[in-house]
Design a protein around this motif. Structure first.
Motif, PDB file in Angstrom:
ATOM      1  N   ARG A 164      -5.084  -4.003 -10.664  1.00  0.00           N
ATOM      2  CA  ARG A 164      -4.164  -4.506 -11.653  1.00  0.00           C
ATOM      3  C   ARG A 164      -3.185  -2.907 -11.921  1.00  0.00           C
ATOM      4  NH1 ARG A 164      -4.512  -7.196 -16.559  1.00  0.00           N
ATOM      5  NH2 ARG A 164      -6.630  -8.008 -15.658  1.00  0.00           N
ATOM      6  N   THR A 165      -3.107  -1.796 -11.380  1.00  0.00           N
ATOM      7  CA  THR A 165      -3.119  -0.484 -11.981  1.00  0.00           C
ATOM      8  C   THR A 165      -2.781   0.028 -10.086  1.00  0.00           C
ATOM      9  OG1 THR A 165      -5.177   0.329 -11.818  1.00  0.00           O
ATOM     10  CG2 THR A 165      -4.171   0.174 -14.119  1.00  0.00           C
ATOM     11  N   LYS A 166      -1.960   0.490  -9.680  1.00  0.00           N
ATOM     12  CA  LYS A 166      -1.353   1.527  -8.949  1.00  0.00           C
ATOM     13  C   LYS A 166      -1.735   2.563  -8.625  1.00  0.00           C
ATOM     14  CE  LYS A 166       3.160   0.830  -8.257  1.00  0.00           C
ATOM     15  NZ  LYS A 166       5.050   1.597  -7.880  1.00  0.00           N
ATOM     16  N   ALA A 167      -2.835   2.580  -7.171  1.00  0.00           N
ATOM     17  CA  ALA A 167      -3.743   3.726  -6.869  1.00  0.00           C
ATOM     18  C   ALA A 167      -3.863   4.811  -7.002  1.00  0.00           C
ATOM     19  CB  ALA A 167      -4.095   3.414  -5.417  1.00  0.00           C
ATOM     20  N   LYS A 204       1.104  -0.980   0.165  1.00  0.00           N
ATOM     21  CA  LYS A 204       0.491   0.132   0.055  1.00  0.00           C
ATOM     22  C   LYS A 204       1.036   1.594   0.045  1.00  0.00           C
ATOM     23  CE  LYS A 204      -4.406  -1.675   2.483  1.00  0.00           C
ATOM     24  NZ  LYS A 204      -5.390  -1.847   3.390  1.00  0.00           N
ATOM     25  N   SER A 205       1.742   1.556   0.905  1.00  0.00           N
ATOM     26  CA  SER A 205       3.198   2.858   0.781  1.00  0.00           C
ATOM     27  C   SER A 205       3.408   2.911  -0.670  1.00  0.00           C
ATOM     28  CB  SER A 205       3.818   1.790   1.997  1.00  0.00           C
ATOM     29  OG  SER A 205       2.893   1.854   3.118  1.00  0.00           O
ATOM     30  N   GLN A 206       3.543   2.061  -1.230  1.00  0.00           N
ATOM     31  CA  GLN A 206       4.365   1.707  -2.751  1.00  0.00           C
ATOM     32  C   GLN A 206       3.418   1.911  -4.466  1.00  0.00           C
ATOM     33  OE1 GLN A 206       6.080  -1.800  -3.578  1.00  0.00           O
ATOM     34  NE2 GLN A 206       8.010  -1.849  -1.661  1.00  0.00           N
ATOM     35  N   GLY A 207       2.130   2.046  -3.209  1.00  0.00           N
ATOM     36  CA  GLY A 207       1.109   3.031  -4.352  1.00  0.00           C
ATOM     37  C   GLY A 207       0.091   1.904  -4.831  1.00  0.00           C
ATOM     38  N   TYR A 208       0.075   0.549  -4.469  1.00  0.00           N
ATOM     39  CA  TYR A 208      -0.608  -0.936  -5.011  1.00  0.00           C
ATOM     40  C   TYR A 208      -1.799  -0.027  -4.540  1.00  0.00           C
ATOM     41  CZ  TYR A 208       3.975  -2.806  -7.218  1.00  0.00           C
ATOM     42  OH  TYR A 208       4.727  -2.122  -7.850  1.00  0.00           O
ATOM     43  N   ASP A 209      -3.191  -0.516  -5.544  1.00  0.00           N
ATOM     44  CA  ASP A 209      -3.919  -0.463  -4.866  1.00  0.00           C
ATOM     45  C   ASP A 209      -4.489  -2.020  -4.626  1.00  0.00           C
ATOM     46  OD1 ASP A 209      -7.201  -0.453  -4.469  1.00  0.00           O
ATOM     47  OD2 ASP A 209      -7.504   0.239  -7.011  1.00  0.00           O
ATOM     48  N   VAL A 210      -4.200  -2.052  -3.275  1.00  0.00           N
ATOM     49  CA  VAL A 210      -4.524  -3.172  -2.448  1.00  0.00           C
ATOM     50  C   VAL A 210      -5.843  -2.642  -1.877  1.00  0.00           C
ATOM     51  CG1 VAL A 210      -3.703  -4.897  -0.576  1.00  0.00           C
ATOM     52  CG2 VAL A 210      -2.193  -3.982  -1.999  1.00  0.00           C
ATOM     53  N   ARG A 211      -7.395  -3.917  -2.154  1.00  0.00           N
ATOM     54  CA  ARG A 211      -8.074  -3.814  -1.160  1.00  0.00           C
ATOM     55  C   ARG A 211      -8.653  -4.895  -0.389  1.00  0.00           C
ATOM     56  NH1 ARG A 211     -12.122  -2.323  -6.929  1.00  0.00           N
ATOM     57  NH2 ARG A 211     -10.356  -0.015  -7.119  1.00  0.00           N
TER      58      ARG A 211
END
Length: 71
Positions: A68-71, A41-48
């Motif tokens: 698939r894409t970063k947040a 999440k800190s690296q910008g990945y969209d983790v739900r």
């Protein structure tokens, strides 16, 4: 050696598959899964995260999905 974060991303990013912390610990030998999720999440990945109740113990848990894409 491949990092634990990279292994998680290679397995789940953009696949639509969900996973739990218990799965990461048991099947993928990931140490401290909550810390790895925080890192992603800190690296910008969209983790739900979705909360659910387990069938066997009737306890609350979370399942995660990496989009698939970063947040």
């Amino acid at each position: 050696m491949i990092s634990q974060n990279t292994r998680i991303l290679d397995t789940f990013k953009g696949t639509g598959k969900t996973f739990t912390s218990r799965f990461l610990e048991g099947r993928m030998n990931i140490a401290r899964p909550s810390a790895r999720i925080y890192d992603l999440k800190s690296q910008g990945y969209d983790v739900r995260a979705t909360r659910f109740t387990t069938l066997d113990t009737k306890r609350s848990a979370k399942k995660y999905q990496i989009m698939r894409t970063k947040a």
